[in-house]
Design a protein around this motif. Structure first.
Motif, PDB file in Angstrom:
ATOM      1  N   HIS A  35       0.959  -1.217  -0.064  1.00  0.00           N
ATOM      2  CA  HIS A  35      -0.115  -0.015   0.233  1.00  0.00           C
ATOM      3  C   HIS A  35       1.103   1.211  -0.049  1.00  0.00           C
ATOM      4  CE1 HIS A  35      -0.313  -0.284   4.707  1.00  0.00           C
ATOM      5  NE2 HIS A  35       0.303   0.810   4.204  1.00  0.00           N
ATOM      6  N   ARG A  36       2.038   1.313   0.500  1.00  0.00           N
ATOM      7  CA  ARG A  36       2.753   2.511   0.447  1.00  0.00           C
ATOM      8  C   ARG A  36       3.511   2.693  -0.980  1.00  0.00           C
ATOM      9  NH1 ARG A  36       7.098   1.263   5.493  1.00  0.00           N
ATOM     10  NH2 ARG A  36       5.803   1.620   7.270  1.00  0.00           N
ATOM     11  N   ILE A  37       3.495   1.680  -1.613  1.00  0.00           N
ATOM     12  CA  ILE A  37       4.244   2.121  -3.065  1.00  0.00           C
ATOM     13  C   ILE A  37       3.151   2.476  -4.028  1.00  0.00           C
ATOM     14  CG2 ILE A  37       4.995   0.827  -5.202  1.00  0.00           C
ATOM     15  CD1 ILE A  37       6.630  -0.997  -3.075  1.00  0.00           C
ATOM     16  N   THR A  38       1.819   1.700  -3.868  1.00  0.00           N
ATOM     17  CA  THR A  38       0.776   2.144  -4.762  1.00  0.00           C
ATOM     18  C   THR A  38       0.137   3.527  -4.533  1.00  0.00           C
ATOM     19  OG1 THR A  38      -0.639   0.776  -3.423  1.00  0.00           O
ATOM     20  CG2 THR A  38       0.005  -0.288  -5.377  1.00  0.00           C
ATOM     21  N   ILE A  39       0.159   3.776  -3.016  1.00  0.00           N
ATOM     22  CA  ILE A  39      -0.364   5.061  -2.768  1.00  0.00           C
ATOM     23  C   ILE A  39       0.724   6.202  -3.065  1.00  0.00           C
ATOM     24  CG2 ILE A  39      -0.936   6.699  -0.671  1.00  0.00           C
ATOM     25  CD1 ILE A  39      -2.068   3.958   0.521  1.00  0.00           C
ATOM     26  N   ALA A  40       1.910   5.957  -2.901  1.00  0.00           N
ATOM     27  CA  ALA A  40       2.961   6.864  -3.159  1.00  0.00           C
ATOM     28  C   ALA A  40       2.804   7.248  -4.860  1.00  0.00           C
ATOM     29  CB  ALA A  40       4.313   6.397  -2.871  1.00  0.00           C
ATOM     30  N   LEU A  41       2.611   6.101  -5.716  1.00  0.00           N
ATOM     31  CA  LEU A  41       2.640   6.461  -7.094  1.00  0.00           C
ATOM     32  C   LEU A  41       1.562   6.975  -7.439  1.00  0.00           C
ATOM     33  CD1 LEU A  41       4.337   3.091  -8.000  1.00  0.00           C
ATOM     34  CD2 LEU A  41       5.297   5.325  -8.396  1.00  0.00           C
ATOM     35  N   VAL A  42       0.299   6.683  -6.739  1.00  0.00           N
ATOM     36  CA  VAL A  42      -0.865   7.578  -7.143  1.00  0.00           C
ATOM     37  C   VAL A  42      -1.027   8.932  -6.933  1.00  0.00           C
ATOM     38  CG1 VAL A  42      -3.324   7.942  -6.753  1.00  0.00           C
ATOM     39  CG2 VAL A  42      -2.331   5.331  -7.218  1.00  0.00           C
ATOM     40  N   ALA A  43      -0.034   9.251  -5.805  1.00  0.00           N
ATOM     41  CA  ALA A  43       0.409  10.515  -5.241  1.00  0.00           C
ATOM     42  C   ALA A  43       1.091  11.353  -6.120  1.00  0.00           C
ATOM     43  CB  ALA A  43       0.874  10.440  -3.800  1.00  0.00           C
ATOM     44  N   VAL A  44       2.174  10.646  -6.564  1.00  0.00           N
ATOM     45  CA  VAL A  44       2.925  11.272  -7.766  1.00  0.00           C
ATOM     46  C   VAL A  44       2.071  11.716  -9.002  1.00  0.00           C
ATOM     47  CG1 VAL A  44       4.751  10.514  -9.432  1.00  0.00           C
ATOM     48  CG2 VAL A  44       4.998  10.110  -6.791  1.00  0.00           C
ATOM     49  N   SER A  45       1.229  10.648  -9.576  1.00  0.00           N
ATOM     50  CA  SER A  45       0.336  10.970 -10.460  1.00  0.00           C
ATOM     51  C   SER A  45      -0.466  12.164 -10.290  1.00  0.00           C
ATOM     52  CB  SER A  45      -0.508   9.794 -10.792  1.00  0.00           C
ATOM     53  OG  SER A  45      -1.387  10.072 -12.038  1.00  0.00           O
ATOM     54  N   PHE A  46      -1.078  12.428  -9.034  1.00  0.00           N
ATOM     55  CA  PHE A  46      -1.652  13.541  -8.618  1.00  0.00           C
ATOM     56  C   PHE A  46      -0.986  14.847  -8.555  1.00  0.00           C
ATOM     57  CE2 PHE A  46      -3.338  16.289  -5.006  1.00  0.00           C
ATOM     58  CZ  PHE A  46      -4.521  16.611  -5.878  1.00  0.00           C
ATOM     59  N   ALA A  47       0.111  14.849  -7.989  1.00  0.00           N
ATOM     60  CA  ALA A  47       1.006  15.872  -8.120  1.00  0.00           C
ATOM     61  C   ALA A  47       1.683  16.538  -9.395  1.00  0.00           C
ATOM     62  CB  ALA A  47       2.605  15.652  -7.407  1.00  0.00           C
ATOM     63  N   ALA A  48       1.948  15.237 -10.279  1.00  0.00           N
ATOM     64  CA  ALA A  48       2.237  15.687 -12.014  1.00  0.00           C
ATOM     65  C   ALA A  48       1.130  16.564 -12.482  1.00  0.00           C
ATOM     66  CB  ALA A  48       2.332  14.382 -12.493  1.00  0.00           C
ATOM     67  N   SER A  49      -0.242  15.777 -12.071  1.00  0.00           N
ATOM     68  CA  SER A  49      -1.477  16.326 -12.857  1.00  0.00           C
ATOM     69  C   SER A  49      -1.518  17.740 -12.079  1.00  0.00           C
ATOM     70  CB  SER A  49      -2.609  15.581 -12.375  1.00  0.00           C
ATOM     71  OG  SER A  49      -2.414  14.317 -12.772  1.00  0.00           O
ATOM     72  N   VAL A  50      -1.273  18.080 -11.015  1.00  0.00           N
ATOM     73  CA  VAL A  50      -1.178  19.596 -10.621  1.00  0.00           C
ATOM     74  C   VAL A  50      -0.214  20.208 -11.251  1.00  0.00           C
ATOM     75  CG1 VAL A  50      -1.034  21.069  -8.613  1.00  0.00           C
ATOM     76  CG2 VAL A  50      -2.259  18.771  -8.076  1.00  0.00           C
ATOM     77  N   ALA A  51       0.730  19.895 -11.542  1.00  0.00           N
ATOM     78  CA  ALA A  51       1.896  20.544 -12.063  1.00  0.00           C
ATOM     79  C   ALA A  51       1.079  21.043 -13.548  1.00  0.00           C
ATOM     80  CB  ALA A  51       3.057  20.034 -12.163  1.00  0.00           C
ATOM     81  N   ILE A  52       0.738  19.689 -14.164  1.00  0.00           N
ATOM     82  CA  ILE A  52       0.386  20.009 -15.677  1.00  0.00           C
ATOM     83  C   ILE A  52      -0.738  21.160 -15.853  1.00  0.00           C
ATOM     84  CG2 ILE A  52      -0.737  18.904 -17.576  1.00  0.00           C
ATOM     85  CD1 ILE A  52       0.835  16.352 -16.552  1.00  0.00           C
ATOM     86  N   PHE A  53      -1.723  20.973 -14.772  1.00  0.00           N
ATOM     87  CA  PHE A  53      -2.850  22.090 -14.657  1.00  0.00           C
ATOM     88  C   PHE A  53      -2.531  23.233 -14.518  1.00  0.00           C
ATOM     89  CE2 PHE A  53      -5.714  24.281 -11.792  1.00  0.00           C
ATOM     90  CZ  PHE A  53      -6.976  23.940 -12.682  1.00  0.00           C
TER      91      PHE A  53
END
Length: 667
Positions: A35-53
């Motif tokens: 759960h640490r790895i999957t949550i961290a990677l989805v968080a990375v995806s969210f952070a990247a989405s914010v940057a792209i936004f």
């Protein structure tokens, strides 16, 4: 490839890596690291989405090919990305809700034997949805579309030892295949006519084909109308519109976190997103828009009625999802695409909140899902109670909350529409306000208020091998669970309150979508709404004397009267109107008709093909018949084998005579 393009790729690929690691190496990693790895990677995806936004808001957009997959003839199949304001809005919603669901899953699935498998599935689901929304061509859209369908099949049937779960995921899979068949025909027609699957090229040339007829033998349909309706049939399956809605309530057999993910921000909104993205095509066909509006209005009203009689806490929320998807579809039919996407966004937050709150109640009740066995939970579960109240108020369109701004905008858009069917649609969305308020607060009052009714369940959600353990034991009291369950509720409640107020002006009345490829033209309904709009605060103040607010208040008041003030009345009403109750209880007999006509017809056809084709034709004639024929022929030949030389000599002479005669004839 630029750094920004690498960031684009990071958004979908991070959850994919998490899914692969959790799926293939979950046992090695163990529960905590999974759960640490999957949550961290989805968080990375969210952070990247914010940057792209932020980058897109600064005026940078992207529409290009990432990878050329295959070229056949003049057609090229590519993996590409379209990063515009519509895309980044969807990316933010999908990654944020997915992140909340991932965190919540730690607490919800803590006792489940398939813990790592579940994290793998939900990460794969997130990847599939991101591929769908970021695509710039129909081929990639279809890949994401089918991948979402496949993973939802795996998730709905996650507890595969339960027959009801297997039935539900098979039903979802088959109903979606019906919609996807229409979707695929629509994409095929686009490729046949336009010679390309690239959005920009198709949209740029669509106006040239407005008066053309579809190249379908035996029918005289307008080409653009045929393409739009076929594409929308795909949306009817994925976004559970009448009559392809039957899979969605049964999908409650999956664990609650996936109910939130499927029903809030992802799978069911894929169809809404797709129609909004295809709006340059839909704008060219009033027939298609009327069809979309009428289907949406039927779904919005009649699926809401079904929520009134449900006793399973998750199914009440599921029917509210069906109804809200109908609202979004009505907005699409009214050409108010920005309003539909706005409601998609607000709905994602408060519906995910309601599902996760329902899951919190289910955990506290030891997997008892029957709202008749609850009552008075507010003093035991204060955070779940207050967040559920926020979600319910947002759902019914309470002024100043997020759901109010999007629902009222849809009602106004339909009111200002002049398409065929808009009068019925206006009635449906208005009546739906009352129905939504009634069943939402019926559930809220039965669960959190009134007297305590803790007892044995009628229906429950089982965790793997813990199926026998459900309902509170005598003397036990429910209570809030761990912070991983409560935190997502709080984080989802915040946008459920504020996001509508903060974003309605730029999203609906401003120029947020000005460069998005899907905005075709300023539509009359939106133009009229813009003239009447004087700001989010004024809109909410004005609504206190509007018909939708009065209807919502009446729905809440009636549910309070029936379920808290006079709790004996619902049973009397049920008895008095038994016929209507039976109709609703049987879900308008859609399931029974499908079982009799489609499933029964398929079984009958299979039985006929087996008895006639397999038993009689293949076994009886081709296999056994051939053997009998060879046997009889061999029996005749056997009688000719006497063993006497003069018989064989006579046969040889006869044969020579016959050959000579034939030769003489042909000379």
């Amino acid at each position: 490839m630029s750094n920004l393009q690498n960031l684009y790729l990071l958004v979908p690929l991070a959850p994919l890596v998490g899914a692969i690691l959790a799926g293939l190496f979950g046992k090695v990693l163990g529960r905590t690291w999974t759960h640490r790895i999957t949550i961290a990677l989805v968080a990375v995806s969210f952070a990247a989405s914010v940057a792209i936004f932020r980058d897109v808001l600064a005026g940078h957009q992207f529409n290009g090919t990432v990878y050329k997959w295959m070229t056949t003839g003049d057609t090229t199949f590519e993996v590409g990305m379209l990063i515009d304001r519509l895309t980044v809005l969807m990316m933010l919603v999908v990654t944020f809700v997915s992140l909340m669901v991932h965190i919540y899953t730690i607490g919800y699935m803590s006792e489940d034997a398939g813990y790592q498998r579940f994290f793998s599935y939900i990460s794969l689901f997130t990847f599939s949805m991101l591929v769908l929304v970021m695509s710039n061509n129909f081929m990639q859209l279809f890949f994401g579309w089918e991948a979402v369908g496949l993973v939802s099949y795996l998730l709905i049937g996650f507890w595969y030892t339960r027959p009801t779960a297997i039935y539900a995921n098979l039903k979802a899979f088959l109903v979606n295949r019906v919609g996807d068949f229409g979707f695929l025909l629509g994409i095929g027609l686009v490729l046949m006519v336009f010679g390309t699957l690239d959005y920009a090229a198709v949209f740029a040339n669509a106006h040239r084909y407005v008066n053309d007829m579809a190249p379908i033998p035996g029918v005289s349909w307008n080409l653009i109308t045929a393409i739009c309706i076929l594409l929308f049939i795909g949306a009817m399956g994925k976004s559970a519109q009448f009559p392809l809605h039957v899979w969605l309530p049964d999908s409650m057999e999956g664990p609650t976190p996936i109910s939130a993910l499927i029903h809030a921000a992802t799978m069911v909104t894929a169809g809404i997103f797709m129609v909004a993205r295809m709006s340059p095509l839909f704008e060219l066909s009033e027939t298609a828009l009327s069809f979309v509006m009428i289907i949406g209005s039927i779904t919005a009203l009649f699926m809401g009625f079904l929520g009134i009689i449900q006793t399973d806490i998750k199914r009440v929320v599921a029917y509210s999802t069906l109804s809200q998807l109908g609202y979004m579809t009505v907005a699409l039919g009214a050409s108010a695409y920005s309003v539909a996407i706005f409601h998609l966004m607000t709905h994602a937050f408060f519906k995910a909140l309601l599902f996760l709150a329902a899951g919190s109640v289910i955990i506290a009740m030891h997997h008892d899902q029957d709202i008749r066995n609850m009552g008075g939970l507010r003093k035991y579960m204060p955070i779940t109670w207050i967040t559920s109240l926020v979600g319910s108020l947002a759902l019914i369109g309470t002024p100043f909350l997020s759901g109010f701004y999007s629902k009222d905008s849809i009602i106004e858009a339909v009111k200002n529409s002049h398409l065929a069917g808009s009068n019925f649609a206006y009635f449906a969305v208005l009546a739906g306000v009352f129905v939504t308020a009634f069943y939402s607060f019926r559930m809220y009052f039965l669960v959190f208020h009134g007297k305590e009714r803790f007892g044995k369940s009628h229906h429950h959600e089982a965790h793997g091998k813990h199926e026998e353990h459900h309902g509170l034991a005598h003397g036990q009291k429910p209570h809030e669970t761990s912070w991983v369950v409560v935190l997502p509720l709080i984080l989802l409640a915040i946008p459920s309150v504020f996001i509508g107020f903060l974003t309605i002006e730029p999203l609906v009345y401003g120029d947020y979508f000005r460069d998005a490829i899907y905005i075709g033209q300023e539509h009359q309904a939106l133009a009229e709404m813009r003239e009447e709009f004087h700001g989010a605060f004024e809109m909410a103040l004005h609504s206190f004397i509007s018909l939708p607010f009065i209807l919502a208040l009446a729905g809440v008041g009636l549910s309070w009267y029936l379920y808290l003030k006079r709790p004996y009345l619902p049973a009397l009403i049920k008895e008095r109107f038994g016929g209507i109750y039976t109709l609703l209880d049987n879900k308008y007999y859609f399931d029974r008709f499908n079982d009799w006509f489609f499933a029964g017809g398929a079984r009958g056809a299979s039985r006929f093909l087996w008895k006639f084709g397999d038993v009689n034709l293949i076994d009886g004639v081709l296999v056994n018949g051939t053997a009998r024929l060879v046997g009889r022929f061999a029996g005749i030949l056997r009688n000719m084998q006497t063993g006497y030389v003069y018989h064989y000599a006579f046969a040889m002479i006869t044969g020579v005579f016959v050959l000579l005669t034939i030769r003489t004839w042909f000379e």
